[in-house]
Design a protein around this motif. Structure first.
Motif, PDB file in Angstrom:
ATOM      1  N   LEU A   1      31.577  44.303  27.012  1.00  0.00           N
ATOM      2  CA  LEU A   1      32.299  45.541  27.113  1.00  0.00           C
ATOM      3  C   LEU A   1      33.625  45.796  25.818  1.00  0.00           C
ATOM      4  O   LEU A   1      33.773  46.818  24.973  1.00  0.00           O
ATOM      5  N   GLY A   2      34.045  45.231  26.557  1.00  0.00           N
ATOM      6  CA  GLY A   2      35.799  44.972  26.003  1.00  0.00           C
ATOM      7  C   GLY A   2      35.690  44.250  24.523  1.00  0.00           C
ATOM      8  O   GLY A   2      36.510  45.073  23.797  1.00  0.00           O
ATOM      9  N   THR A   3      35.259  42.918  24.552  1.00  0.00           N
ATOM     10  CA  THR A   3      34.605  42.585  23.372  1.00  0.00           C
ATOM     11  C   THR A   3      33.752  43.477  22.339  1.00  0.00           C
ATOM     12  O   THR A   3      33.937  43.343  21.436  1.00  0.00           O
ATOM     13  N   LEU A   4      32.915  44.266  22.653  1.00  0.00           N
ATOM     14  CA  LEU A   4      32.656  45.588  21.883  1.00  0.00           C
ATOM     15  C   LEU A   4      33.000  46.347  21.137  1.00  0.00           C
ATOM     16  O   LEU A   4      32.899  46.598  20.095  1.00  0.00           O
TER      17      LEU A   4
ATOM     18  N   ASP B   1      44.278  40.523  20.533  1.00  0.00           N
ATOM     19  CA  ASP B   1      43.459  41.642  22.587  1.00  0.00           C
ATOM     20  C   ASP B   1      42.137  40.843  22.803  1.00  0.00           C
ATOM     21  O   ASP B   1      42.217  41.288  23.491  1.00  0.00           O
ATOM     22  N   GLY B   2      41.259  40.083  21.867  1.00  0.00           N
ATOM     23  CA  GLY B   2      40.403  39.544  22.619  1.00  0.00           C
ATOM     24  C   GLY B   2      41.190  38.230  22.763  1.00  0.00           C
ATOM     25  O   GLY B   2      40.257  38.385  24.805  1.00  0.00           O
ATOM     26  N   LEU B   3      41.580  37.964  23.202  1.00  0.00           N
ATOM     27  CA  LEU B   3      41.713  37.027  24.038  1.00  0.00           C
ATOM     28  C   LEU B   3      42.869  37.081  25.343  1.00  0.00           C
ATOM     29  O   LEU B   3      42.540  36.303  25.867  1.00  0.00           O
ATOM     30  N   MET B   4      43.737  37.791  24.778  1.00  0.00           N
ATOM     31  CA  MET B   4      44.114  38.498  26.044  1.00  0.00           C
ATOM     32  C   MET B   4      42.942  39.247  27.057  1.00  0.00           C
ATOM     33  O   MET B   4      42.951  38.788  28.503  1.00  0.00           O
ATOM     34  N   LEU B   5      42.135  39.573  27.107  1.00  0.00           N
ATOM     35  CA  LEU B   5      41.002  40.675  27.270  1.00  0.00           C
ATOM     36  C   LEU B   5      40.640  39.540  28.059  1.00  0.00           C
ATOM     37  O   LEU B   5      40.052  39.507  29.112  1.00  0.00           O
ATOM     38  N   TRP B   6      40.071  38.702  27.883  1.00  0.00           N
ATOM     39  CA  TRP B   6      39.206  37.419  28.161  1.00  0.00           C
ATOM     40  C   TRP B   6      40.569  36.409  29.233  1.00  0.00           C
ATOM     41  O   TRP B   6      39.585  36.752  30.464  1.00  0.00           O
TER      42      TRP B   6
ATOM     43  N   SER C   1      30.598  41.824  37.327  1.00  0.00           N
ATOM     44  CA  SER C   1      31.591  43.171  36.363  1.00  0.00           C
ATOM     45  C   SER C   1      32.359  42.702  36.071  1.00  0.00           C
ATOM     46  O   SER C   1      33.015  43.121  34.855  1.00  0.00           O
ATOM     47  N   THR C   2      32.538  41.233  35.580  1.00  0.00           N
ATOM     48  CA  THR C   2      33.366  40.282  35.638  1.00  0.00           C
ATOM     49  C   THR C   2      32.850  40.717  33.637  1.00  0.00           C
ATOM     50  O   THR C   2      33.235  40.727  32.595  1.00  0.00           O
ATOM     51  N   ILE C   3      31.701  40.286  33.645  1.00  0.00           N
ATOM     52  CA  ILE C   3      30.998  39.763  32.617  1.00  0.00           C
ATOM     53  C   ILE C   3      30.433  40.667  31.767  1.00  0.00           C
ATOM     54  O   ILE C   3      30.514  41.229  30.695  1.00  0.00           O
ATOM     55  N   ILE C   4      30.389  41.793  32.387  1.00  0.00           N
ATOM     56  CA  ILE C   4      30.874  43.499  31.783  1.00  0.00           C
ATOM     57  C   ILE C   4      30.976  44.207  31.522  1.00  0.00           C
ATOM     58  O   ILE C   4      31.286  44.577  30.228  1.00  0.00           O
ATOM     59  N   LEU C   5      32.407  43.770  32.208  1.00  0.00           N
ATOM     60  CA  LEU C   5      33.754  44.503  31.596  1.00  0.00           C
ATOM     61  C   LEU C   5      34.383  43.197  30.066  1.00  0.00           C
ATOM     62  O   LEU C   5      35.017  43.900  29.628  1.00  0.00           O
ATOM     63  N   ILE C   6      33.810  41.525  29.904  1.00  0.00           N
ATOM     64  CA  ILE C   6      33.841  41.315  28.881  1.00  0.00           C
ATOM     65  C   ILE C   6      33.392  41.415  28.091  1.00  0.00           C
ATOM     66  O   ILE C   6      33.622  42.181  26.822  1.00  0.00           O
TER      67      ILE C   6
END
Length: 148
Positions: free
Chosen positions: A121-124, A75-80, A114-119
């Protein structure tokens, strides 16, 4: 009338050294697109078709999935990959259509932030998710959680 130069015309007066970011962005889009197809269809296969299907997706299902390091990496790889792929596509659109340099800079900065923030938060969420929160209803918890 301006003529478009032939593709192999030698460059004169143009920067020829350094890293070609457009080429690497193009390569990234192709490579990440192929990997994303595999990741997304694997995600859909596990979540929608295997087991009991959509009706089985609840907190316990998600908790069980996110407690497994394999699915955290998946899921982390998919998110990034998806967020960077999308941001790179948006960057290309902005570069193609935003003619005012100030507007282009603001839009590109907004995409980057926005990309940095979403990555982040999602990774967290993926790495710190607790499938067995204290005080939760035992009926909603995953089967591997001990009743407290």
């Amino acid at each position: 009338m301006s003529l478009i130069e032939a593709p192999r015309t030698p460059t004169r007066g143009r920067r020829t050294g350094g890293i070609n970011w457009e080429k690497w962005g193009w390569i990234y889009m192709r490579a990440s697109g192929v990997v994303l197809v595999v990741l997304i269809f694997g995600h859909l296969l596990v979540n929608m078709f295997l087991g009991e299907g959509v009706k089985a997706i609840d907190f316990a299902f998600v908790g069980g999935k996110l407690s497994d390091p394999f699915w955290q990496v998946w899921d982390g790889l998919m998110l990034w990959l998806a967020l960077i792929h999308g941001a790179n596509g948006m960057r290309t659109i902005v570069n193609d259509y935003a003619t005012n340099p100030k507007v282009r800079t603001v839009l590109l900065a907004g995409i980057a932030v926005s990309t940095i923030i979403l990555i982040a938060l999602g990774t967290l969420v993926i790495t710190t998710f607790d499938p067995c929160p204290a005080g939760a209803d035992p009926a909603l918890l995953a089967s591997f959680c001990e009743a407290l």
